[in-house]
Motif scaffolding. Structure first.
Motif, PDB file in Angstrom:
ATOM      1  N   LYS A  71       0.836  -1.211   0.000  1.00  0.00           N
ATOM      2  CA  LYS A  71       0.000   0.000   0.000  1.00  0.00           C
ATOM      3  C   LYS A  71       0.865   1.254   0.000  1.00  0.00           C
ATOM      4  O   LYS A  71       0.579   2.226  -0.727  1.00  0.00           O
ATOM      5  N   ILE A  72       1.899   1.252   0.813  1.00  0.00           N
ATOM      6  CA  ILE A  72       2.814   2.395   0.863  1.00  0.00           C
ATOM      7  C   ILE A  72       3.488   2.590  -0.498  1.00  0.00           C
ATOM      8  O   ILE A  72       3.575   3.713  -1.016  1.00  0.00           O
ATOM      9  N   ILE A  73       3.940   1.496  -1.088  1.00  0.00           N
ATOM     10  CA  ILE A  73       4.627   1.576  -2.380  1.00  0.00           C
ATOM     11  C   ILE A  73       3.694   2.100  -3.469  1.00  0.00           C
ATOM     12  O   ILE A  73       4.083   2.937  -4.298  1.00  0.00           O
ATOM     13  N   HIS A  74       2.454   1.637  -3.467  1.00  0.00           N
ATOM     14  CA  HIS A  74       1.504   2.083  -4.489  1.00  0.00           C
ATOM     15  C   HIS A  74       1.156   3.568  -4.339  1.00  0.00           C
ATOM     16  O   HIS A  74       0.670   4.185  -5.297  1.00  0.00           O
ATOM     17  N   SER A  75       1.423   4.136  -3.178  1.00  0.00           N
ATOM     18  CA  SER A  75       1.138   5.557  -2.969  1.00  0.00           C
ATOM     19  C   SER A  75       2.264   6.461  -3.466  1.00  0.00           C
ATOM     20  O   SER A  75       2.106   7.685  -3.525  1.00  0.00           O
TER      21      SER A  75
END
Length: 266
Positions: A71-75
């Protein structure tokens, strides 16, 4: 013209706080990257707070942590390089296997499904958590003596004690139980897609004297990737233990990582 800086996501493992990556963040920022080191799910922002509230991280499993970092990476504005240590290394492998991240570096990675070797030193190092089945859904702390055996065996007693005081926090025991049973569970959360042909390059780094993630298990992990044509390489550091990312020799490992990334145009 503004040059986009490649993001780097650092993922720590059990018993260390995210802020233990601070020297790496400074070095990578100076090298032209945009690094971040998020904590695990529920992890407080400081070592002191994490020690005071261990229940905040209890019961986080491998898939929970993987989803958290995905989730962090996709942000992010661009796909990052992912660098993980210990269980952070296993998470790095899982993310890269899922096609998340442009490249990965797994330092002393935790054991993935398919790795059958289990050195006695590794079993002893994991006993603080695995020794009591009631720990499975709890957060577990290490004593200075346990840290010395699992992390600080290749540095002096004084340095091991200092690292213990500076960086250690309680961590969820569940990932250790999941990894320990990985080869007995058909859909284990420690399963990694090692056959992904389209993923980015992966570097496995091993401390040859590591007790918690022994060199033999990292070499066995490398063999799990033989079915993929994607770049997978191994770097071994003689005389180094599990503390190699935080101890006085951390710069050797960090510089080798930067050299490898440059060699692959990253």
């Amino acid at each position: 013209m503004t040059t986009t800086r490649t993001p780097v996501v650092f993922i720590h493992g059990l018993w260390l706080h995210a802020t233990s990556w601070s020297p790496w963040l400074d070095l990578f920022r100076e090298a032209g990257y945009e690094p971040i080191a998020p904590g695990w799910p529920g992890e407080p922002p400081t070592v002191t707070e994490a020690r005071d509230e261990p229940e905040l991280v209890a019961n986080a499993g491998i898939d929970d942590v993987t989803a958290h970092f995905a989730k962090i990476i996709h942000s992010l504005d661009a796909s990052p390089i992912v660098i993980g240590h210990s269980f952070g290394g296993l998470i790095t492998e899982k993310l890269l296997g899922q096609g998340i991240g442009v490249a990965g570096v797994a330092i002393d990675p935790a054991q993935i499904r398919g790795v059958l070797i289990l050195p006695l030193a590794q079993l002893r190092a994991a006993l603080p958590a695995l020794g009591n089945p009631a720990n499975k859904h709890k957060a577990v702390s290490l004593t200075a003596k346990e840290f010395r055996y699992g992390f600080g065996n290749a540095v002096s007693q004084d340095e091991s004690n200092a690292l213990f005081e500076q960086w250690t926090i309680p961590s969820p025991a569940l990932p250790l139980f999941q990894a320990a049973a990985a080869n007995l569970v058909p859909h284990s959360q420690a399963q990694v897609n090692t056959e992904n042909e389209t993923r980015g390059p992966l570097l496995l780094i091993s401390g040859v004297e590591d007790h918690l993630a022994p060199d033999a298990t990292t070499r066995s992990t490398l063999k799990q990737y033989r079915g993929s044509a994607a770049v997978t390489e191994l770097a071994q550091f003689a005389g180094r233990g599990h503390s190699l990312v935080i101890d006085s020799g951390w710069r050797d490992v960090a510089d080798a990582t930067l050299t490898w990334l440059t060699a692959h145009g990253l």
